[in-house]
Design a protein around this motif. Sequence first.
Motif, PDB file in Angstrom:
ATOM      1  N   ASP A 114       0.838  -0.682   0.053  1.00 44.23           N
ATOM      2  CA  ASP A 114       0.378   0.718  -0.268  1.00 44.23           C
ATOM      3  C   ASP A 114       1.168   0.933  -0.058  1.00 44.23           C
ATOM      4  O   ASP A 114       2.175   1.180   0.466  1.00 44.23           O
ATOM      5  N   ARG A 115       0.744   2.321  -1.339  1.00 45.68           N
ATOM      6  CA  ARG A 115       1.968   2.654  -1.412  1.00 45.68           C
ATOM      7  C   ARG A 115       1.760   4.091  -0.147  1.00 45.68           C
ATOM      8  O   ARG A 115       2.798   4.814   0.427  1.00 45.68           O
ATOM      9  N   SER A 116       0.094   4.937   0.154  1.00 44.36           N
ATOM     10  CA  SER A 116      -0.075   5.197   1.573  1.00 44.36           C
ATOM     11  C   SER A 116       1.082   4.891   2.067  1.00 44.36           C
ATOM     12  O   SER A 116       1.048   6.486   3.285  1.00 44.36           O
ATOM     13  N   THR A 117       0.793   3.764   2.942  1.00 41.46           N
ATOM     14  CA  THR A 117       0.884   3.851   4.427  1.00 41.46           C
ATOM     15  C   THR A 117       2.397   2.936   4.240  1.00 41.46           C
ATOM     16  O   THR A 117       3.035   3.374   4.823  1.00 41.46           O
ATOM     17  N   ARG A 118       3.256   2.997   3.050  1.00 35.77           N
ATOM     18  CA  ARG A 118       4.293   1.670   2.775  1.00 35.77           C
ATOM     19  C   ARG A 118       4.178   1.099   3.550  1.00 35.77           C
ATOM     20  O   ARG A 118       5.458   0.860   4.085  1.00 35.77           O
ATOM     21  N   ARG A 119       3.645  -0.339   3.319  1.00 32.57           N
ATOM     22  CA  ARG A 119       4.031  -1.615   4.251  1.00 32.57           C
ATOM     23  C   ARG A 119       2.386  -1.757   3.374  1.00 32.57           C
ATOM     24  O   ARG A 119       2.213  -2.310   2.464  1.00 32.57           O
ATOM     25  N   SER A 120       3.368  -3.192   3.054  1.00 32.74           N
ATOM     26  CA  SER A 120       2.303  -4.409   2.700  1.00 32.74           C
ATOM     27  C   SER A 120       1.448  -4.639   3.200  1.00 32.74           C
ATOM     28  O   SER A 120       0.893  -4.719   4.244  1.00 32.74           O
ATOM     29  N   CYS A 121       0.565  -5.161   1.925  1.00 32.74           N
ATOM     30  CA  CYS A 121      -0.422  -5.490   2.108  1.00 32.74           C
ATOM     31  C   CYS A 121      -1.220  -6.460   1.037  1.00 32.74           C
ATOM     32  O   CYS A 121      -0.150  -6.886   0.770  1.00 32.74           O
ATOM     33  N   PRO A 122      -2.346  -7.044   1.696  1.00 33.70           N
ATOM     34  CA  PRO A 122      -2.870  -8.121   0.886  1.00 33.70           C
ATOM     35  C   PRO A 122      -2.873  -8.021  -0.294  1.00 33.70           C
ATOM     36  O   PRO A 122      -3.028  -6.966  -1.157  1.00 33.70           O
ATOM     37  N   PHE A 123      -2.754  -9.238  -1.591  1.00 34.60           N
ATOM     38  CA  PHE A 123      -2.922  -8.938  -2.899  1.00 34.60           C
ATOM     39  C   PHE A 123      -4.721  -8.892  -3.522  1.00 34.60           C
ATOM     40  O   PHE A 123      -4.941  -9.547  -2.395  1.00 34.60           O
ATOM     41  N   PRO A 124      -5.509  -8.489  -3.859  1.00 31.92           N
ATOM     42  CA  PRO A 124      -6.505  -8.303  -4.628  1.00 31.92           C
ATOM     43  C   PRO A 124      -7.163 -10.116  -4.601  1.00 31.92           C
ATOM     44  O   PRO A 124      -5.806 -11.390  -5.158  1.00 31.92           O
ATOM     45  N   ASP A 125      -8.346 -10.307  -4.200  1.00 33.29           N
ATOM     46  CA  ASP A 125      -8.334 -11.429  -4.256  1.00 33.29           C
ATOM     47  C   ASP A 125      -8.578 -12.463  -6.085  1.00 33.29           C
ATOM     48  O   ASP A 125      -7.607 -14.027  -5.971  1.00 33.29           O
ATOM     49  N   ALA A 126      -8.464 -11.735  -7.056  1.00 34.74           N
ATOM     50  CA  ALA A 126      -8.714 -12.267  -7.812  1.00 34.74           C
ATOM     51  C   ALA A 126      -6.820 -11.974  -8.513  1.00 34.74           C
ATOM     52  O   ALA A 126      -7.010 -12.733  -8.997  1.00 34.74           O
ATOM     53  N   VAL A 127      -6.306 -11.385  -7.732  1.00 33.55           N
ATOM     54  CA  VAL A 127      -4.614 -11.565  -8.207  1.00 33.55           C
ATOM     55  C   VAL A 127      -4.660 -13.020  -7.981  1.00 33.55           C
ATOM     56  O   VAL A 127      -3.905 -13.892  -8.277  1.00 33.55           O
ATOM     57  N   LEU A 128      -4.823 -13.626  -6.513  1.00 33.04           N
ATOM     58  CA  LEU A 128      -4.649 -14.418  -5.736  1.00 33.04           C
ATOM     59  C   LEU A 128      -5.144 -16.077  -6.390  1.00 33.04           C
ATOM     60  O   LEU A 128      -4.201 -16.929  -6.792  1.00 33.04           O
ATOM     61  N   ALA A 129      -6.439 -15.565  -6.978  1.00 36.27           N
ATOM     62  CA  ALA A 129      -6.649 -16.832  -7.695  1.00 36.27           C
ATOM     63  C   ALA A 129      -6.231 -17.055  -8.896  1.00 36.27           C
ATOM     64  O   ALA A 129      -6.027 -17.586  -9.599  1.00 36.27           O
ATOM     65  N   ALA A 130      -6.134 -15.484  -9.222  1.00 31.14           N
ATOM     66  CA  ALA A 130      -5.373 -16.188 -11.002  1.00 31.14           C
ATOM     67  C   ALA A 130      -3.699 -16.655 -10.651  1.00 31.14           C
ATOM     68  O   ALA A 130      -3.138 -17.536 -11.219  1.00 31.14           O
ATOM     69  N   ALA A 131      -2.805 -16.218  -9.874  1.00 34.59           N
ATOM     70  CA  ALA A 131      -1.868 -17.026  -9.301  1.00 34.59           C
ATOM     71  C   ALA A 131      -1.989 -18.529  -9.457  1.00 34.59           C
ATOM     72  O   ALA A 131      -1.378 -19.542  -9.602  1.00 34.59           O
ATOM     73  N   ARG A 132      -2.695 -19.114  -8.313  1.00 32.51           N
ATOM     74  CA  ARG A 132      -3.148 -20.615  -7.560  1.00 32.51           C
ATOM     75  C   ARG A 132      -3.343 -20.517  -9.426  1.00 32.51           C
ATOM     76  O   ARG A 132      -2.917 -21.850  -9.350  1.00 32.51           O
ATOM     77  N   GLU A 133      -4.286 -20.537  -9.827  1.00 37.17           N
ATOM     78  CA  GLU A 133      -4.713 -21.225 -11.339  1.00 37.17           C
ATOM     79  C   GLU A 133      -3.885 -21.140 -12.144  1.00 37.17           C
ATOM     80  O   GLU A 133      -3.049 -22.606 -12.671  1.00 37.17           O
ATOM     81  N   ALA A 134      -2.677 -20.503 -12.472  1.00 41.89           N
ATOM     82  CA  ALA A 134      -1.212 -21.108 -13.088  1.00 41.89           C
ATOM     83  C   ALA A 134       0.062 -21.483 -12.388  1.00 41.89           C
ATOM     84  O   ALA A 134       0.585 -22.286 -13.133  1.00 41.89           O
ATOM     85  N   LEU A 135      -0.507 -21.939 -11.003  1.00 38.42           N
ATOM     86  CA  LEU A 135       0.908 -22.659 -10.847  1.00 38.42           C
ATOM     87  C   LEU A 135      -0.098 -24.197 -10.341  1.00 38.42           C
ATOM     88  O   LEU A 135       0.486 -25.206  -9.875  1.00 38.42           O
ATOM     89  N   ALA A 136      -0.648 -24.260 -10.693  1.00 37.93           N
ATOM     90  CA  ALA A 136      -1.937 -25.564 -10.943  1.00 37.93           C
ATOM     91  C   ALA A 136      -1.677 -26.014 -12.232  1.00 37.93           C
ATOM     92  O   ALA A 136      -1.738 -27.114 -12.810  1.00 37.93           O
ATOM     93  N   ALA A 137      -1.587 -25.109 -12.931  1.00 34.65           N
ATOM     94  CA  ALA A 137      -1.488 -25.255 -14.933  1.00 34.65           C
ATOM     95  C   ALA A 137       0.045 -26.228 -14.810  1.00 34.65           C
ATOM     96  O   ALA A 137       1.289 -26.383 -14.235  1.00 34.65           O
TER      97      ALA A 137
END
Length: 137
Positions: A114-137
């Motif tokens: 998160d650039r406003s807090t300059r701290r790590s933050c969770p990925f959006p759910d859609a990014v996590l889902a796309a990444a998990r799909e890529a990992l499963a392929a």
Amino acid sequence: MTDNPTYRGTVYPWHCDHVGHMNVMWYVGKFDEATWNLFRQLGITSGHLRGGFGMAAVQQNITYKRELLAGDTVEVHSRLLEIREKVIRFVHEMRNAETGEVAALCELTGVHMDRSTRRSCPFPDAVLAAAREALAA
């Protein structure tokens, strides 16, 4: 690795050092361009980043295997290794497009921010889902 390259380009004479092969700074630059193409495929788009988010590289390891010379065409193929709530790990393989030889490998770890807090933050759910799909392929 992905079937489609995440980067394709040419080694120009000004990319080469005093020994005549591509200088390390250009390997890093080409891997960086591949990173942004991989991120786009997962939904970490320029629009997402303009929305107040960012990515920070926290580790990068490069293995050099073969020289690249002026005039060589290179391709980078990328593969996701891991996705966690806030962290992503992936590897790039740079190949000489003519010979197919692997010239370099680059493994990276990045953190979603998160650039406003300059701290790590969770990925959006859609990014996590796309990444998990890529990992499963």
